[in-house]
Write an enzyme that holds these catalytic residues in place. Structure first.
Site, mmCIF file in Angstrom:
data_model
loop_
_atom_site.group_PDB
_atom_site.id
_atom_site.type_symbol
_atom_site.label_atom_id
_atom_site.label_comp_id
_atom_site.label_asym_id
_atom_site.label_seq_id
_atom_site.Cartn_x
_atom_site.Cartn_y
_atom_site.Cartn_z
ATOM 1 N N ASP A 129 0.805 -1.225 0.000
ATOM 2 C CA ASP A 129 0.000 0.000 0.000
ATOM 3 C C ASP A 129 0.836 1.273 0.000
ATOM 4 O O ASP A 129 0.309 2.377 -0.119
ATOM 5 C CB ASP A 129 -0.969 0.016 1.190
ATOM 6 C CG ASP A 129 -0.259 -0.078 2.539
ATOM 7 O OD1 ASP A 129 0.978 0.108 2.596
ATOM 8 O OD2 ASP A 129 -0.948 -0.343 3.546
ATOM 9 N N GLY A 130 2.153 1.121 0.125
ATOM 10 C CA GLY A 130 3.029 2.293 0.089
ATOM 11 C C GLY A 130 2.990 3.146 1.339
ATOM 12 O O GLY A 130 3.592 4.220 1.379
ATOM 13 N N ASP A 256 20.496 -3.878 -0.688
ATOM 14 C CA ASP A 256 19.746 -2.644 -0.926
ATOM 15 C C ASP A 256 19.779 -1.735 0.294
ATOM 16 O O ASP A 256 19.344 -0.578 0.212
ATOM 17 C CB ASP A 256 18.302 -2.956 -1.317
ATOM 18 C CG ASP A 256 17.594 -3.823 -0.289
ATOM 19 O OD1 ASP A 256 17.988 -4.991 -0.134
ATOM 20 O OD2 ASP A 256 16.648 -3.334 0.365
ATOM 21 N N ASP A 266 17.841 2.665 6.623
ATOM 22 C CA ASP A 266 16.737 1.718 6.787
ATOM 23 C C ASP A 266 16.733 1.038 8.151
ATOM 24 O O ASP A 266 17.219 -0.072 8.314
ATOM 25 C CB ASP A 266 16.729 0.682 5.660
ATOM 26 C CG ASP A 266 16.184 1.268 4.366
ATOM 27 O OD1 ASP A 266 15.635 2.385 4.414
ATOM 28 O OD2 ASP A 266 16.306 0.629 3.318
#
Length: 491
Positions: A129-130, A256, A266
């Site tokens: 859903d971002g 990543d 992150d």
């Protein structure tokens, strides 16, 4: 849209150099508006360093920008493409819930990325859903700012805004958007993406852009792409050593999540170690312990080898020569990391010069700490203030012998004891973001809407080497639990 007057008032000074790269590296997007944003926390000191007007940033229009409801003048919102090895499995990724607004040019002329995290669906959302949850975004804010205070290279957090909407995970949770600031969001995974799905010229364009942005001082006579590899290796060797010295466990060291700039990025299932144990794992998804505390240097080397592989077409026209150049560069990582770690450990023990037995002194101490489950941070803190009785090691025969050996080592250097004590004060924090303290702050915020616990925690974490009386309570250990502490990705 904002006007010129607002740009001057707020201080946004955005450029978009990344968007000049080949089109395969990004997609132009628009954030998904939220219904009723509310500013939860704003980083005044960071904003000032960015050239933003702190007072103007408290306005409704600025809130709309931080929520993704408005786009500031000069911004060109994009989602960046990248790939990555996630627990060794290579896959296509990209910004699935993040949007790069642009690059702020600071008053000192620095270029930094301004990214909204949790701003809605993108072409790389892969069915997600971002959106982001309040707890996950507050965790990133707390840990990233704690890392900054500790002197560990990191992305920063400018603000957290609640969306006024629910995000469905296992249950309905409050949604939020984090504004993240980074030297850049270029990753090892960005180069893996270029290598797998781009042309050699795409790869060359990315490498040239990276050099211009992060390593502009290259000698014209050097192999520029070998220089890039070597500089990234140096940066990561220094960073991972700082992680180990601080007891920090990232939790998801996928390619990543390794930046080219050498910043920590992150903050998902991350945490700081209490009792010293190299096998410590906090991440709920790291079932086999691939990213355990003691494995982090090895994994960094593995990730860097993947980076080197992407550069092979640029290192030399002859593939065999390119491989040799890459292997020689990667082989130096372990030595560079060890040098940084050993230098940091000497500082933690008040040692200025070098002797061959130093590593034995360090390893003996760590071995005792593991044997007796000694708290990592508090043990060094007790040694700093000459209070060995405050550690669980005190009273054991091996600690007595070690302490004599350590004191004899200090006596063999020219610097006085007062200098050693100051070196230790500057190298051993009084506090870290203890897991139980972070959880208490998040629980108060999520369940009661009480952010005071988090604000107080952030205040003491801002100066971890102050060793002030206000920090004493925050250095206490959690109650013993039969359930191992776990953290989650929050995606």
């Amino acid at each position: 849209m904002t006007n010129r007057k607002e740009l001057i008032e707020t201080g946004w000074n955005l450029e978009n150099s990344y968007a000049c790269l080949p089109k395969i590296f990004f997609r132009s997007i628009k954030p998904t508006p939220v219904t009723s944003p509310k500013l939860i926390i704003f980083n005044n000191s960071l904003a000032t360093s960015l050239g933003l007007n702190v007072q103007a940033m408290q306005s409704k229009d600025s809130l709309e920008v931080l929520a993704g409801n408005q786009i500031p003048k000069g911004a060109l919102p994009i989602a960046q493409a990248y790939a990555g090895h996630q627990f060794q499995h290579f896959t296509m990724l990209g910004d699935g819930r993040a949007m790069l607004l642009g690059e702020q040019i600071t008053p000192l002329g620095q270029r930094v990325d301004i990214q909204l995290k949790g701003s809605g669906e993108t072409p790389y959302s892969r069915g997600g859903d971002g959106r982001a949850t309040l707890g996950a975004m507050l965790r990133e804010y707390i840990i990233s700012e704690a890392m900054y205070g500790l002197g560990i290279a990191t992305t920063r957090s400018l603000a957290v805004v609640t969306s006024g909407e629910s995000v469905i995970r296992e249950t309905d949770l409050s949604g939020a958007i984090l504004t993240r600031v980074a030297a850049s969001h270029l990753r090892v995974g960005t180069f893996q993406y270029a290598s797998e799905w781009g042309t050699v010229e795409d790869l060359r364009g990315l490498a040239d852009y990276t050099l211009k942005r992060h390593f502009p001082d290259i000698d014209s006579g050097e192999n520029r792409y070998l220089f890039l590899l070597q500089e990234v290796i140096k940066g990561q060797a220094a960073l991972i050593a700082k992680w180990q010295l601080g007891g920090f466990i990232h939790g998801v060291m996928n390619t990543d999540n390794m930046t080219i700039s050498g910043e920590t990025i992150d903050y998902g299932p991350c945490a700081f170690m209490d009792a010293y144990d190299p096998t410590t794992v906090f991440s709920s998804i790291d079932i086999k312990g691939r990213y355990a505390y003691g494995n982090q240097p090895h994994i960094a080397g593995w990730n860097l080898a993947r980076f080197a592989e992407t550069l092979l077409p640029l290192l030399h026209a002859n593939k065999s020569e390119a491989i040799k150049l890459a292997q020689d560069a990667i082989s130096g990582f372990t030595e560079l990391y060890h040098y940084n770690w050993l230098a940091g450990m000497r500082s933690k023990l008040g040692i200025f010069n070098e002797e061959l037995q130093d590593e034995s002194i360090i390893e003996t101490l760590l071995s005792m700490m593991k044997k007796y489950s000694a708290d990592y941070t508090n043990t060094f803190r007790a040694l700093t203030f000459d209070k060995p009785e405050d550690t669980v090691l005190f009273g054991t025969l091996e600690f007595g012998q070690w302490h004599e050996m350590w004191q004899a080592r200090l006596s063999r250097q020219q610097e006085p004891k007062s200098s050693s004590n100051q070196l230790m004060r500057n190298s051993n924090p009084a506090i870290i973001p203890r897991n139980h303290r972070v959880e208490a702050a998040l629980e108060a915020a999520e369940k009661q809407g009480d952010y005071s616990v988090m604000y107080q925690l952030l205040d003491v974490l801002a100066s971890p080497y102050a060793h002030s009386s206000e920090q004493t309570d925050y250095s206490t250990l959690p109650e013993v639990s039969t359930h191992p502490y776990q953290t989650f990705c929050g995606t």
